[in-house]
Every structure is written in C-alpha cells, then in structure tokens.
Write an enzyme that holds these catalytic residues in place. Sequence first.
Site, short mmCIF file in Angstrom:
data_model
loop_
_atom_site.label_atom_id
_atom_site.label_comp_id
_atom_site.label_asym_id
_atom_site.label_seq_id
_atom_site.Cartn_x
_atom_site.Cartn_y
_atom_site.Cartn_z
N LYS A 109 33.17 14.09 33.73
CA LYS A 109 34.33 13.23 34.04
C LYS A 109 33.90 12.17 35.04
O LYS A 109 32.92 12.35 35.75
CB LYS A 109 35.45 14.07 34.66
P1 NAD Z 1 48.21 7.10 31.83
O1 NAD Z 1 47.50 6.18 32.73
O2 NAD Z 1 48.51 6.66 30.44
O3 NAD Z 1 49.61 7.53 32.50
C1 NAD Z 1 49.68 8.05 33.80
C2 NAD Z 1 51.13 8.10 34.22
O4 NAD Z 1 51.23 8.76 35.48
C3 NAD Z 1 51.78 6.74 34.38
O5 NAD Z 1 53.09 6.77 33.87
C4 NAD Z 1 51.82 6.57 35.90
O6 NAD Z 1 52.86 5.71 36.35
C5 NAD Z 1 52.08 8.00 36.32
N1 NAD Z 1 51.78 8.26 37.73
C6 NAD Z 1 50.71 7.85 38.45
N2 NAD Z 1 50.83 8.25 39.71
C7 NAD Z 1 51.99 8.93 39.80
C8 NAD Z 1 52.68 9.57 40.86
N3 NAD Z 1 52.18 9.61 42.07
N4 NAD Z 1 53.88 10.17 40.58
C9 NAD Z 1 54.40 10.14 39.35
N5 NAD Z 1 53.79 9.53 38.31
C10 NAD Z 1 52.60 8.93 38.54
O7 NAD Z 1 47.37 8.45 31.83
P2 NAD Z 1 47.37 9.63 30.76
O8 NAD Z 1 46.24 9.40 29.86
O9 NAD Z 1 48.74 9.81 30.21
O10 NAD Z 1 47.00 10.87 31.66
C11 NAD Z 1 47.98 11.62 32.37
C12 NAD Z 1 47.41 12.96 32.75
O11 NAD Z 1 47.02 13.66 31.57
C13 NAD Z 1 46.15 12.92 33.63
O12 NAD Z 1 46.16 14.02 34.51
C14 NAD Z 1 45.03 13.06 32.63
O13 NAD Z 1 43.84 13.58 33.22
C15 NAD Z 1 45.65 14.05 31.66
N6 NAD Z 1 45.03 14.06 30.33
C16 NAD Z 1 44.97 12.93 29.58
C17 NAD Z 1 44.40 12.97 28.31
C18 NAD Z 1 44.36 11.77 27.42
O14 NAD Z 1 43.96 11.94 26.25
N7 NAD Z 1 44.77 10.60 27.85
C19 NAD Z 1 43.87 14.18 27.83
C20 NAD Z 1 43.97 15.33 28.61
C21 NAD Z 1 44.56 15.25 29.86
#
Ligand code: NAD
Length: 424
Positions: A109
């Site tokens: 990562k």
């Molecule tokens: P993204 O950037 O698309 O969305 C992130 C969201 O979190 C946004 O809506 C943002 O406004 C919000 N956010 C940020 N800080 C915040 C806070 N302090 N309080 C509340 N909301 C907040 O990211 P994503 O890809 O949706 O990833 C979200 C989570 O899922 C992360 O932990 C990531 O590691 C995990 N994840 C993502 C994937 C993927 O395929 N994208 C896969 C597995 C896990």
Amino acid sequence: METTLKKQGMYENVMRQFNRAADTLKLDEGIRKILASTNSEIVVHFPVKMDDGRIEVFNGYRVQHNNALGPYKGGLRFHPTVDIDAARALAIWMTWKTALAGLPYGGGKGGVSIDPSKYSLAELERITRRFTFSLGENIGPDVDIPAPDVNTNPQIMAWIADTFASTKSPSTRMVNMHVVTGKPVGSGGLEGRDRATGFGVVATIKQWAKKENIDLKGKRYIVQGFGNVGYWASHFLSHLGAILIAVQDETGTYYNHEGINPEDLLAYSSKHRGKVAGYGNATEIPAEDFFGLECDILIPAALGSQITLDNVHQIKAQLIAEGANGPTNIDAEEVLLSRGVRIIPDILCNAGGVIGSYFEWLQNKRSENWKIEEVLEKIEDKLALSFQKTIDTADEFQTDWRTGAYMVALKRIEQTYKERGVFP
Ligand code: NAD
C-alpha cells in the site's frame, strides 16, 4: 476538518489484531517474526512544477509487507494522513485480505501525502506521473500492482500505467500497462471494477442476513464516506429495499428519517466535487451525532480509526460492515463485541475490490474482455466462500469474526512458508 488530519493510529491497531489472531492460532514463532515486519518500505521525495512555475516537493510512500503468496497488491491513496505508519498498516491489511480471498497476491500500500483538492487537474497529473517515475522498478505487473484508494481513481491509474509503460522498452508497452488495476475500461480496465468494493460490501451483508435469517428490506442504514465505496454500497443496499437514512463525509452529515436516495445524492455530489455539503433533500446535523443515530446497519466507508472509545457507546447499529480499512479501533471493538454487535471485518467486507482487481489482472494477462455480469457473480461467489471460512473458523476457535478471518489468512501463509522454507 480536524478528524481528517489527526493521526490515525492504524499501525498499532493492525498489529494488535495480528497478535490476537497469531496467539489464538499458535502461529509458528519464526513465521510470526516474518509477518510482524514489512519486507520493504520505499519513501520518495519528488519535485513537481506547479501551474504558476513554482517547484513543490512531495513525499510518496510504498510499503511492501509480504509477498509469500504472490506479487504485492494494494491501493495508492492521495491524502494528508498518508505517512509511513499509515502505509505500513494498510499494506499489512492487504496481505491478510488477499490471503483470505485465496488470491495469488501479497500485500502492499502507499500513496502521497497531499490534499488533492488544492491542486489543478494538470498538477495532479504531473504529481502522479512523477511519483510513478520515482517508484521506478519497485512496481510492475508481476512485482507490485497498485490500485485506486482514497482520492485516487481510474484516471490516476491510467496516468500511472502510461508513465510506467512509457519509461520502459516500447516492445514491452502492453505488458507494462498492466502495472495497475482499476484502470478505465478503455485502457484495459475491468467492467465492474468501479463498483466491485461496494458490491462486495453488500454481498457480505447479504451473507450475514442469510445466516441470521434477517430480511434486509426496510432495514435502516447509515454510511460514513460517500466516495467510491460509500456510494456503491448504498446503491446496492438500497436496491435490496434497505433505507439509507444518513450520510457523512468530510464536509457534512445529512439525515433524512424518510430515506435518502443514493442516486439523487450522487447526482448532487457529482456537481460539487464529490462532496455532500449543501445537499437539500436531507437535514444537516452535527457530525458528532452521526454514530449515535438509530439504525440497523452502519457502513464506515471513509478513513481508518473512526470508531473509537470516544464514540463507541453511542452506536445503535446491530451490524457494522467495514467498507473502509481499519475503521474500528480494537478497544472499541471489544466494547461492541461485548454488546453483541456483529462486525464484518474489513479484510472480508471490502475484499470485493481486490477480487475485482485480480480479475482485471487476469483479463489483461489473457487479453480477454469479461462481461460485468460474469465479474459480479464471480466476486459474490468468492466472498461467499471467504465468509463461510471465516465464520467456520471463528466458531471452531470460539472467537470473533475478525480473528476468524485473520486465522484463515495466517494459516494459508504459514502453510506456504512451511512448504517452501526460508531462503537460503
Ligand atoms: P474515496 O476517495 O472515493 O471516498 C472517500 C470518502 O470518505 C469521501 O466521501 C470523503 O469525503 C470521505 N471522508 C474523508 N475524510 C472523512 C472524514 N474525516 N469523515 C467522514 N468522511 C470522510 O475513497 P474510497 O475508494 O471510497 O475508499 C473509502 C475507504 O474504503 C478507504 O478506507 C479505502 O481504503 C477503503 N477501500 C477502498 C477500496 C476501493 O476499491 N476503492 C477497496 C477496499 C477498501
């Protein structure tokens, strides 16, 4: 917002989870030592020219935890909280996640410590390309394969693939384009990779509902984070008749007792740089009231360490489905478990994303194009298998689902080390 920037403590969390599972499993001491450390940690400082001609120097990270089962795999995050500890914790979670899903990958990562909203699109492109160049041979289609994470998306993956392939021999261009997954469909991406994580979150919620004999129709749920994972999880869960009653992102918390239509909220946020602030079809409430809302299911889908001893006592949900990585601190988890709250752990709940990435990688290797229906069905099947293994192991060892999931993953890695030994 202060919560966005405070240090997340994820590394301590992942190590405590690991030690708990290793103790329960009585993991081989030597293998425990190997897995308690990371294989390599790459830190790069790279200069980029801004639109106004100034030079800025950025800090980028890639941590490669373990590759006993295959190439390192895991996302790249663009966020101010990215540092070596965050990258370490997230890389370690990836090792368990890929092992639990039965994929031929290890865990990695990384990302750049940056608030992307402060940069123009052209600057973001140059930052991404120069970061890719700085990582050099540390990434590659059979070495370490990044993917999207917080604030990174298919466009950023396309820039990485193009930069990586352009800096290698032209005869290897097509193969080198496969250095990342989560690419746009037109550049070798997989149909359905965009929704794979959120789809998988809901697939695991369906498994839970089946096991508990619960009808999801009419169940009320809340979602923290309305990005890729938060939106797609809401989309699929609302299609099953569950009702989204509140959404929180870094710009605001919105509540509607009658329900929020995820498509309507997406239409709004898409016009407002992906944020929910100012959404008119729900009422804004104080951020600190979010976790205490009356609901059945809570889906954290933002950052790590969001559910802590400070707010755990407010939580009313009977199920927490961890879309985010590391959203629940281990001390808070103990409180939840003692109250009988179920947690579908991140390494199971959000594994649909990396399973989709694996299918993209396979599709690329075979020069094939898979149909979206086929992709989603295969993701659901794999998650059902992981879910079953997790609960069987948890039942056998009389432990919680997170520890059960870890044990499945650790057993698989332990077996590999025992078969192959340690060089020399
Ligand atoms: P993204 O950037 O698309 O969305 C992130 C969201 O979190 C946004 O809506 C943002 O406004 C919000 N956010 C940020 N800080 C915040 C806070 N302090 N309080 C509340 N909301 C907040 O990211 P994503 O890809 O949706 O990833 C979200 C989570 O899922 C992360 O932990 C990531 O590691 C995990 N994840 C993502 C994937 C993927 O395929 N994208 C896969 C597995 C896990």
